[in-house]
Scaffold this motif. Sequence first.
Motif, PDB file in Angstrom:
ATOM      1  N   UNK A 273       0.844  -1.194   0.000  1.00 32.16           N
ATOM      2  CA  UNK A 273       0.000   0.000   0.000  1.00 32.16           C
ATOM      3  C   UNK A 273       0.876   1.240   0.000  1.00 32.16           C
ATOM      4  N   UNK A 274       0.424   2.271  -0.701  1.00 38.50           N
ATOM      5  CA  UNK A 274       1.170   3.527  -0.735  1.00 38.50           C
ATOM      6  C   UNK A 274       1.362   4.068   0.678  1.00 38.50           C
ATOM      7  N   UNK A 275       2.572   4.428   0.988  1.00 38.93           N
ATOM      8  CA  UNK A 275       2.876   4.937   2.311  1.00 38.93           C
ATOM      9  C   UNK A 275       2.286   6.315   2.563  1.00 38.93           C
ATOM     10  N   UNK A 276       2.056   7.068   1.498  1.00 39.29           N
ATOM     11  CA  UNK A 276       1.504   8.416   1.672  1.00 39.29           C
ATOM     12  C   UNK A 276       0.057   8.344   2.164  1.00 39.29           C
ATOM     13  N   UNK A 277      -0.698   7.360   1.666  1.00 37.23           N
ATOM     14  CA  UNK A 277      -2.060   7.173   2.168  1.00 37.23           C
ATOM     15  C   UNK A 277      -2.029   6.789   3.645  1.00 37.23           C
ATOM     16  N   UNK A 278      -1.043   5.958   3.998  1.00 32.89           N
ATOM     17  CA  UNK A 278      -0.909   5.559   5.399  1.00 32.89           C
ATOM     18  C   UNK A 278      -0.546   6.756   6.274  1.00 32.89           C
ATOM     19  N   UNK A 279       0.251   7.697   5.737  1.00 36.37           N
ATOM     20  CA  UNK A 279       0.612   8.886   6.506  1.00 36.37           C
ATOM     21  C   UNK A 279      -0.624   9.737   6.778  1.00 36.37           C
ATOM     22  N   UNK A 280      -1.500   9.845   5.770  1.00 37.42           N
ATOM     23  CA  UNK A 280      -2.741  10.611   5.953  1.00 37.42           C
ATOM     24  C   UNK A 280      -3.593   9.979   7.047  1.00 37.42           C
ATOM     25  N   UNK A 281      -3.705   8.665   7.002  1.00 36.72           N
ATOM     26  CA  UNK A 281      -4.476   7.952   8.039  1.00 36.72           C
ATOM     27  C   UNK A 281      -3.832   8.148   9.404  1.00 36.72           C
ATOM     28  N   UNK A 282      -2.503   8.142   9.437  1.00 36.79           N
ATOM     29  CA  UNK A 282      -1.790   8.332  10.700  1.00 36.79           C
ATOM     30  C   UNK A 282      -2.082   9.709  11.288  1.00 36.79           C
ATOM     31  N   UNK A 283      -2.115  10.718  10.437  1.00 38.92           N
ATOM     32  CA  UNK A 283      -2.429  12.071  10.919  1.00 38.92           C
ATOM     33  C   UNK A 283      -3.840  12.116  11.488  1.00 38.92           C
ATOM     34  N   UNK A 284      -4.786  11.457  10.817  1.00 34.27           N
ATOM     35  CA  UNK A 284      -6.171  11.436  11.303  1.00 34.27           C
ATOM     36  C   UNK A 284      -6.257  10.739  12.658  1.00 34.27           C
ATOM     37  N   UNK A 285      -5.523   9.642  12.807  1.00 37.12           N
ATOM     38  CA  UNK A 285      -5.540   8.909  14.076  1.00 37.12           C
ATOM     39  C   UNK A 285      -4.912   9.718  15.202  1.00 37.12           C
ATOM     40  N   UNK A 286      -3.858  10.469  14.877  1.00 34.84           N
ATOM     41  CA  UNK A 286      -3.248  11.329  15.893  1.00 34.84           C
ATOM     42  C   UNK A 286      -4.237  12.401  16.332  1.00 34.84           C
TER      43      UNK A 286
END
Length: 284
Positions: free
Chosen positions: A10-23
């Motif tokens: 999976x694209x890591x950039x999408x995961x970064x967006x999800x990580x920001x939302x979770x934070x």
Amino acid sequence: MKEEKSTTAVSGYAAVVILVILIALALFGVFVANPILVIIGALACLFVLKGLTIINPNDAKVLILFGEYIGTVKKDGLFWVNPLAVKRTVSLKARNHNGHQMKVNDKLGNPIEIAAVTVWMVKDTAKALFAVDDYIQYVQVQSEAAVRHLANLFAYDNFEDEGATITLKDGAQQVNEMLEKELNERLERAGIEVIEARITHLAYAQEIASAMLQRQQATAVVAARKQIVEGAVSIVEMALERLSEKEIVQLDEERKAAMVSNLLVVLCGEKSVSPVVNAGTLYG
């Protein structure tokens, strides 16, 4: 034997967006004093963060989940993979193995010193990691074994084996091609591809180097003297023919033999001769 299989990530950039939302969700839980929301957000952040991985150009990530090989990611960039998977990096760059000088015996039993350089790269990451214990050490050991075997197949030169069509000294191109082929066969088990292999050092061992040098010098001297004698005989033959054609002087067999002897001494001698002027008659 495990063979390499590609897997998508999976694209890591999408995961970064999800990580920001979770934070943001975890911070919101702190703001509203909701510990359950904070715990869920923090655990989810750790889960996403653990799966992020960076793959540099000409590198690959081998993924292992609970002891099972699940695939290799070769595309470079930022990706998200299963956080529970073990990620092992394997370089796909070309590498040099500069073998050290080894003392071995050639085909005729003469001790020689030989060394080779090998340019190699990982072709199959699964074989490199799972088929052998340490693929870098495997390359080193098998390279030395291949060089030793090759040295035993051929003579150093053809001084003692005149019928040899290929020697280590004069058949460099063919010897290098055979070395490369043998290394590819030996290293295929580890998923290694040999790009190039060349002999970098070749010499007689120190204990016989002086004797072999003297032999080579003697052979060169004999070859040179043979060439000189052949030339001298041709010159004497031509001189006798021209004297006979021009009828400059009549020589009997004894005088011809003396003339031939003198000319050969002059032409084949290592030092210049001092001329002697005969003031008397030809037979006096």
